[in-house]
Motif scaffolding. Structure first.
Motif, PDB file in Angstrom:
ATOM      1  N   TRP A 118      40.360  23.176  39.632  1.00 37.63           N
ATOM      2  CA  TRP A 118      39.483  22.746  38.540  1.00 37.63           C
ATOM      3  C   TRP A 118      38.195  23.570  38.615  1.00 37.63           C
ATOM      4  N   TYR A 119      37.684  23.947  37.458  1.00 40.11           N
ATOM      5  CA  TYR A 119      36.424  24.676  37.444  1.00 40.11           C
ATOM      6  C   TYR A 119      35.258  23.786  37.863  1.00 40.11           C
ATOM      7  N   PHE A 120      35.310  22.543  37.424  1.00 39.41           N
ATOM      8  CA  PHE A 120      34.231  21.602  37.759  1.00 39.41           C
ATOM      9  C   PHE A 120      34.840  20.199  37.802  1.00 39.41           C
ATOM     10  N   VAL A 121      34.160  19.228  37.244  1.00 35.10           N
ATOM     11  CA  VAL A 121      34.615  17.832  37.351  1.00 35.10           C
ATOM     12  C   VAL A 121      35.583  17.435  36.246  1.00 35.10           C
ATOM     13  N   TYR A 122      35.780  18.308  35.276  1.00 34.66           N
ATOM     14  CA  TYR A 122      36.638  17.953  34.154  1.00 34.66           C
ATOM     15  C   TYR A 122      38.099  18.039  34.600  1.00 34.66           C
ATOM     16  N   PRO A 123      38.824  16.922  34.587  1.00 30.82           N
ATOM     17  CA  PRO A 123      40.168  16.889  35.188  1.00 30.82           C
ATOM     18  C   PRO A 123      41.126  17.919  34.594  1.00 30.82           C
ATOM     19  N   ASN A 124      41.694  18.725  35.477  1.00 31.90           N
ATOM     20  CA  ASN A 124      42.768  19.665  35.149  1.00 31.90           C
ATOM     21  C   ASN A 124      42.328  20.857  34.310  1.00 31.90           C
ATOM     22  N   TRP A 125      41.021  21.062  34.152  1.00 33.82           N
ATOM     23  CA  TRP A 125      40.543  22.190  33.370  1.00 33.82           C
ATOM     24  C   TRP A 125      40.198  23.356  34.286  1.00 33.82           C
ATOM     25  N   SER A 126      40.744  24.503  33.967  1.00 32.04           N
ATOM     26  CA  SER A 126      40.451  25.736  34.709  1.00 32.04           C
ATOM     27  C   SER A 126      39.863  26.766  33.753  1.00 32.04           C
ATOM     28  N   TYR A 127      38.781  27.426  34.188  1.00 28.80           N
ATOM     29  CA  TYR A 127      38.054  28.382  33.344  1.00 28.80           C
ATOM     30  C   TYR A 127      38.175  29.791  33.924  1.00 28.80           C
ATOM     31  N   LEU A 128      38.205  30.787  33.042  1.00 25.95           N
ATOM     32  CA  LEU A 128      38.080  32.177  33.496  1.00 25.95           C
ATOM     33  C   LEU A 128      36.794  32.374  34.289  1.00 25.95           C
ATOM     34  N   ASP A 129      35.734  31.688  33.887  1.00 26.88           N
ATOM     35  CA  ASP A 129      34.396  31.869  34.460  1.00 26.88           C
ATOM     36  C   ASP A 129      34.391  31.804  35.985  1.00 26.88           C
ATOM     37  N   GLY A 130      35.170  30.876  36.527  1.00 25.08           N
ATOM     38  CA  GLY A 130      35.103  30.622  37.960  1.00 25.08           C
ATOM     39  C   GLY A 130      35.639  31.747  38.825  1.00 25.08           C
ATOM     40  N   MET A 131      36.424  32.654  38.246  1.00 30.07           N
ATOM     41  CA  MET A 131      37.056  33.691  39.058  1.00 30.07           C
ATOM     42  C   MET A 131      36.069  34.728  39.586  1.00 30.07           C
ATOM     43  N   TYR A 132      34.973  34.972  38.881  1.00 26.59           N
ATOM     44  CA  TYR A 132      33.975  35.931  39.372  1.00 26.59           C
ATOM     45  C   TYR A 132      33.344  35.427  40.658  1.00 26.59           C
ATOM     46  N   SER A 133      33.201  34.122  40.775  1.00 23.61           N
ATOM     47  CA  SER A 133      32.628  33.522  41.969  1.00 23.61           C
ATOM     48  C   SER A 133      33.675  33.355  43.065  1.00 23.61           C
ATOM     49  N   LEU A 134      34.885  32.931  42.675  1.00 25.91           N
ATOM     50  CA  LEU A 134      35.921  32.643  43.662  1.00 25.91           C
ATOM     51  C   LEU A 134      36.556  33.896  44.260  1.00 25.91           C
ATOM     52  N   ALA A 135      37.096  34.763  43.409  1.00 22.18           N
ATOM     53  CA  ALA A 135      38.000  35.804  43.890  1.00 22.18           C
ATOM     54  C   ALA A 135      37.343  36.798  44.853  1.00 22.18           C
ATOM     55  N   PRO A 136      36.183  37.379  44.520  1.00 21.30           N
ATOM     56  CA  PRO A 136      35.587  38.318  45.487  1.00 21.30           C
ATOM     57  C   PRO A 136      35.164  37.641  46.795  1.00 21.30           C
ATOM     58  N   PHE A 137      34.721  36.386  46.727  1.00 16.68           N
ATOM     59  CA  PHE A 137      34.358  35.667  47.955  1.00 16.68           C
ATOM     60  C   PHE A 137      35.600  35.356  48.785  1.00 16.68           C
ATOM     61  N   TYR A 138      36.623  34.828  48.160  1.00 14.86           N
ATOM     62  CA  TYR A 138      37.876  34.501  48.836  1.00 14.86           C
ATOM     63  C   TYR A 138      38.435  35.750  49.532  1.00 14.86           C
ATOM     64  N   ALA A 139      38.431  36.869  48.806  1.00 13.07           N
ATOM     65  CA  ALA A 139      38.961  38.115  49.369  1.00 13.07           C
ATOM     66  C   ALA A 139      38.090  38.634  50.508  1.00 13.07           C
ATOM     67  N   TYR A 140      36.773  38.576  50.335  1.00 17.43           N
ATOM     68  CA  TYR A 140      35.838  39.088  51.343  1.00 17.43           C
ATOM     69  C   TYR A 140      35.905  38.248  52.615  1.00 17.43           C
ATOM     70  N   TYR A 141      35.852  36.942  52.448  1.00 19.63           N
ATOM     71  CA  TYR A 141      35.907  36.031  53.595  1.00 19.63           C
ATOM     72  C   TYR A 141      37.221  36.217  54.366  1.00 19.63           C
ATOM     73  N   THR A 142      38.317  36.246  53.626  1.00 19.26           N
ATOM     74  CA  THR A 142      39.621  36.288  54.290  1.00 19.26           C
ATOM     75  C   THR A 142      39.849  37.613  55.004  1.00 19.26           C
ATOM     76  N   THR A 143      39.592  38.723  54.342  1.00 18.70           N
ATOM     77  CA  THR A 143      39.867  40.016  54.961  1.00 18.70           C
ATOM     78  C   THR A 143      38.922  40.307  56.121  1.00 18.70           C
ATOM     79  N   LEU A 144      37.711  39.787  56.049  1.00 23.21           N
ATOM     80  CA  LEU A 144      36.719  40.061  57.084  1.00 23.21           C
ATOM     81  C   LEU A 144      36.802  39.080  58.247  1.00 23.21           C
TER      82      LEU A 144
END
Length: 369
Positions: A118-144
């Motif tokens: 979920w992007y925020f508190v709205y049940p079952n809603w996923s936004y494109l917006d959240g990927m800029y925050s999630l994906a580079p952090f997820y990748a950086y944290y995991t690989t490092l």
């Protein structure tokens, strides 16, 4: 423009209750990090570095509890890379505690039936917006920090893939709409896909930047198939964006699926994000065919953005105009809603994106000389 952002005291989280400001801090950190890397010896580099630290410091307290982090949208993760970088530089445990909490909050984040975040508190809603925050952090944290965690990389790819699949625009343009409701119960949800009805420029800008930034972070040698899929998706989207550029201005509409419709307009934050993404994709070799077509589109758009939206304030600072304030799926998500949202002068979501676009443009010009 970076110094103008500093002069306005933007990109620093002033209150933990200001849930929208956390993304402003994150994109400021990303823009300033890139600026210092590209121009480490300019006179202002130390001032910019100190302000970058101030921005990161401002989020440490608010994000250092994984459970409390869920009171923020996924935008909270936009500061994760800056926290990791400062910990690497200083070994200050407060930074480490903060990015570990952010990483823990991904595991705690609510998910839909397909395991989409979920992007925020709205049940079952996923936004494109959240990927800029999630994906580079997820990748950086995991690989490092957690390089053997194949589950994390698989989850990262799954989140990007769900949005790619559910949000494909129905008009066959290759663009992606703002988000989707997995339960298909929202007033705006398509009954088959759950997709929202319109292609909002800035949300697509967040997603496009997420792809190109994650490609830069994710090691190609250790994740060849994932990397190849990300590059293929980025290339497809880049081609769609090249086609969607407005023939008259060269830039991009607030709603890309409604070009020229009464009330629609060329929007400055999404346009800057697309310029950044296309030129970065060329620079790093992700768009290695048809390069002149991409650079022509991006540089033409950059010239329009600079001529139209950058404002000389007459006091030694630059302003930035034409950035829509906030567009949320917690709305009707109608055409009238998107074009009716106010324009925010000097929104750092636009001006920091312009800094990123400018750095790529200047890098391109330098290579061409």
């Amino acid at each position: 423009m970076a110094l103008s952002i500093i002069s306005r005291n933007q990109g620093v989280l002033a209150s933990s209750s200001d849930t929208s400001a956390i993304l402003q801090a994150g994109i400021t950190q990303k823009a300033f990090t890139r600026l210092i890397a590209q121009y480490p010896y300019v006179n202002s580099s130390e001032e910019i570095a100190q302000y970058l630290k101030r921005s990161v410091d401002s989020v440490v307290g608010p994000v250092s509890n994984a459970t409390k982090d869920l009171t923020y949208a996924m935008d909270r993760l936009s500061s994760g890379n800056g926290l990791i970088d400062l910990y690497k530089e200083t070994r200050n445990e407060t930074y480490r505690n903060a990015y570990i909490a952010l990483r823990g909050s991904v595991n705690l984040n609510s998910r839909n039936a397909e395991d989409g975040l979920w992007y925020f508190v709205y049940p079952n809603w996923s936004y494109l917006d959240g990927m800029y925050s999630l994906a580079p952090f997820y990748a950086y944290y995991t690989t490092l920090l957690d390089p053997h965690n194949a589950t994390a990389i698989a989850d990262l790819m799954h989140q990007l893939d769900l949005l790619w699949t559910h949000c494909a625009a129905a008009n066959g343009t290759g663009l992606l709409v703002h988000g989707y409701d997995d339960s298909k119960t929202a007033v705006w949800a398509d009954p088959q896909t759950g997709a929202s009805p319109h292609v909002w420029g800035r949300s697509l800008g967040w997603y496009t930047m997420a792809l190109v930034d994650t490609l830069e972070i994710l090691p190609r040698k250790t994740h060849p198939s994932d990397w190849a899929l990300l590059r293929a998706r980025f290339r497809q989207l880049a081609g769609a964006l090249r086609t969607a550029a407005d023939p008259a201005s060269g830039a991009w509409w607030q709603l890309l699926d409604q070009p020229g419709r009464a009330g629609n307009y060329i929007e400055s934050s999404g346009s800057a994000m697309f310029v950044y993404s296309l030129l970065k994709g060329v620079r790093l070799g992700y768009l290695d065919s048809g390069v002149p077509a991409y650079t022509d589109v991006a540089t033409r758009a950059y010239s329009y953005i600079t001529d139209t939206f950058v404002v000389n304030n007459g006091n030694g600072t630059l302003g930035y105009n034409g950035t829509v304030s906030v567009c949320s799926l917690n709305s009707t998500a109608s055409y009238e809603y998107y074009v009716g949202q106010p324009i925010s002068y000097n929104s750092v979501l636009g001006s920091a994106a312009f800094v990123l676009a400018s750095l790529e443009y200047e890098s391109f010009v330098a290579r061409e000389k």
